[in-house]
Scaffold this motif. Structure first.
Motif, PDB file in Angstrom:
ATOM      1  N   LYS A  62      -9.221   8.493  12.973  1.00  0.00           N
ATOM      2  CA  LYS A  62      -9.771   7.295  12.322  1.00  0.00           C
ATOM      3  C   LYS A  62     -10.412   6.342  13.332  1.00  0.00           C
ATOM      4  O   LYS A  62     -10.865   5.263  12.972  1.00  0.00           O
ATOM      5  N   SER A  64       0.365   7.639   3.925  1.00  0.00           N
ATOM      6  CA  SER A  64       1.240   7.993   5.050  1.00  0.00           C
ATOM      7  C   SER A  64       1.484   6.806   5.972  1.00  0.00           C
ATOM      8  O   SER A  64       2.566   6.662   6.540  1.00  0.00           O
ATOM      9  N   THR A  65       0.473   5.967   6.150  1.00  0.00           N
ATOM     10  CA  THR A  65       0.547   4.933   7.194  1.00  0.00           C
ATOM     11  C   THR A  65       1.746   3.992   7.064  1.00  0.00           C
ATOM     12  O   THR A  65       2.444   3.746   8.048  1.00  0.00           O
ATOM     13  N   GLY A  89      -3.908   0.157   4.305  1.00  0.00           N
ATOM     14  CA  GLY A  89      -4.236   1.276   5.185  1.00  0.00           C
ATOM     15  C   GLY A  89      -5.742   1.448   5.087  1.00  0.00           C
ATOM     16  O   GLY A  89      -6.419   0.699   4.381  1.00  0.00           O
ATOM     17  N   MET A  90      -6.291   2.432   5.763  1.00  0.00           N
ATOM     18  CA  MET A  90      -7.732   2.677   5.642  1.00  0.00           C
ATOM     19  C   MET A  90      -8.004   4.169   5.556  1.00  0.00           C
ATOM     20  O   MET A  90      -7.417   4.953   6.313  1.00  0.00           O
ATOM     21  N   GLY A  91      -8.872   4.561   4.641  1.00  0.00           N
ATOM     22  CA  GLY A  91      -9.227   5.974   4.505  1.00  0.00           C
ATOM     23  C   GLY A  91     -10.205   6.393   5.598  1.00  0.00           C
ATOM     24  O   GLY A  91     -10.789   5.554   6.289  1.00  0.00           O
ATOM     25  N   GLY A 109      -7.708   0.165  -0.313  1.00  0.00           N
ATOM     26  CA  GLY A 109      -7.326   0.435  -1.693  1.00  0.00           C
ATOM     27  C   GLY A 109      -8.099   1.699  -2.050  1.00  0.00           C
ATOM     28  O   GLY A 109      -8.266   2.607  -1.224  1.00  0.00           O
ATOM     29  N   PHE A 110      -8.656   1.748  -3.246  1.00  0.00           N
ATOM     30  CA  PHE A 110      -9.571   2.854  -3.557  1.00  0.00           C
ATOM     31  C   PHE A 110     -10.991   2.317  -3.711  1.00  0.00           C
ATOM     32  O   PHE A 110     -11.748   2.771  -4.554  1.00  0.00           O
ATOM     33  N   TYR A 125       1.891   6.601  -7.453  1.00  0.00           N
ATOM     34  CA  TYR A 125       2.155   5.562  -6.453  1.00  0.00           C
ATOM     35  C   TYR A 125       3.372   4.725  -6.848  1.00  0.00           C
ATOM     36  O   TYR A 125       4.052   4.176  -5.979  1.00  0.00           O
ATOM     37  N   ALA A 166       0.843  -1.199   0.000  1.00  0.00           N
ATOM     38  CA  ALA A 166       0.000   0.000   0.000  1.00  0.00           C
ATOM     39  C   ALA A 166       0.875   1.243   0.000  1.00  0.00           C
ATOM     40  O   ALA A 166       2.046   1.197   0.395  1.00  0.00           O
ATOM     41  N   ARG A 193      -3.406  16.823   0.394  1.00  0.00           N
ATOM     42  CA  ARG A 193      -2.256  17.274   1.189  1.00  0.00           C
ATOM     43  C   ARG A 193      -0.948  16.978   0.472  1.00  0.00           C
ATOM     44  O   ARG A 193       0.078  17.578   0.758  1.00  0.00           O
TER      45      ARG A 193
END
Ligand code: F6R
Length: 237
Positions: free
Chosen positions: A202, A38-39, A132-134, A140-141, A80, A35, A167
């Motif tokens: 989160k 930032s995480t 990661g998780m949004g 993912g997306f 990416y 992935a 960002r």
């Protein structure tokens, strides 16, 4: 589901790096699903350090990334592919030819998505998928939706995701509006899954994903149905 609760981002990075390193030691030819965002940055740094000190050998690893923006060439600083090269691949002994990221510049994005899915199959599937998780629960997306989208596909990004990812760009207008992403089924087929979630902002969505209803409105909620899921988080007390 195994939940590893940690105190802070440093500990989270250490846990994630250790889990990935253990997988590589157990199966030196493993297929890693990776992935961006930032995480995982801290965990990637620790993996680079482990490589430099001779603790891990990446020479036989294959990697497949979760997703890529559409319309950004691979050398664009926000792509990416570039992220992976700069945060991990350029610093370890992985064979770049065996690192795969969807091609967001493909003429036919649908054909690219199909080809990516076929590639993962041809590799024998993913041994360990890092997620990661949004803030909206995306993985993912795979954005909140009426249904779970199964396979790798072209997707329009949610406004919240565009805002969150702005960002990294000069302005929100510069954030690509679509991406290619592994689908939910692609992810769920991985033999092991690690989801790393950091930050109090989160905490609510993570609690809903782990303990609320399983729904495509919170894509990460489906991960609970996986038989080898590890959640590493600093936002559950
Ligand atoms: C990245 C990805 C995304 C991110 C998520 C969290 O490849 O697929 O789902 O994992 O948006 O991003 P960060 O870690 O930046 O909060």
């Amino acid at each position: 589901m195994r939940i590893i609760k940690v105190e802070n981002y440093e500990q989270l990075s250490r846990e994630v790096a250790d889990l990935i390193a253990a997988e590589i030691r157990e199966k030196p030819k493993c297929v890693l699903g990776l992935a961006t965002g930032s995480t995982p940055v801290g965990a990637y740094k620790l993996l680079v350090r482990a490589y430099e000190s001779g603790e891990i050998d990446f020479s036989e690893i294959t990697s497949v990334n979760l997703d890529e923006y559409c319309g950004l060439p691979p050398d664009n600083p926000e792509s990416y592919r570039r992220f992976m090269d700069e945060n991990l691949f350029n610093h370890i002994n992985i064979d770049k030819a065996k690192t795969h990221v969807p091609n967001g510049m493909a003429e036919s994005l649908d054909a690219e998505a199909k080809g990516y899915e076929a590639l993962i199959k041809s590799l024998g599937g993913i041994d360990l998928q890092l997620l990661g998780m949004g803030h909206n629960g995306h993985i993912g997306f795979n954005e909140p939706d009426e249904e779970f989208k199964a396979l790798t596909h072209h997707v329009h990004l949610a406004e919240q995701t565009i805002k969150a990812n702005s960002r990294f760009f000069e302005s929100p207008e510069d954030v690509p509006k679509s991406a290619i992403t592994m689908g939910i089924e692609t992810i769920m087929h991985a033999k092991k899954i690690i989801i790393a979630v950091s930050g109090n902002d989160k905490a609510n969505i993570l609690k809903k994903a782990l303990f609320g209803t399983i729904t495509p409105r919170i894509p990460a909620s489906i991960l609970r149905l996986h038989n080898n899921l590890t959640v590493v988080t600093d936002c559950l007390t």
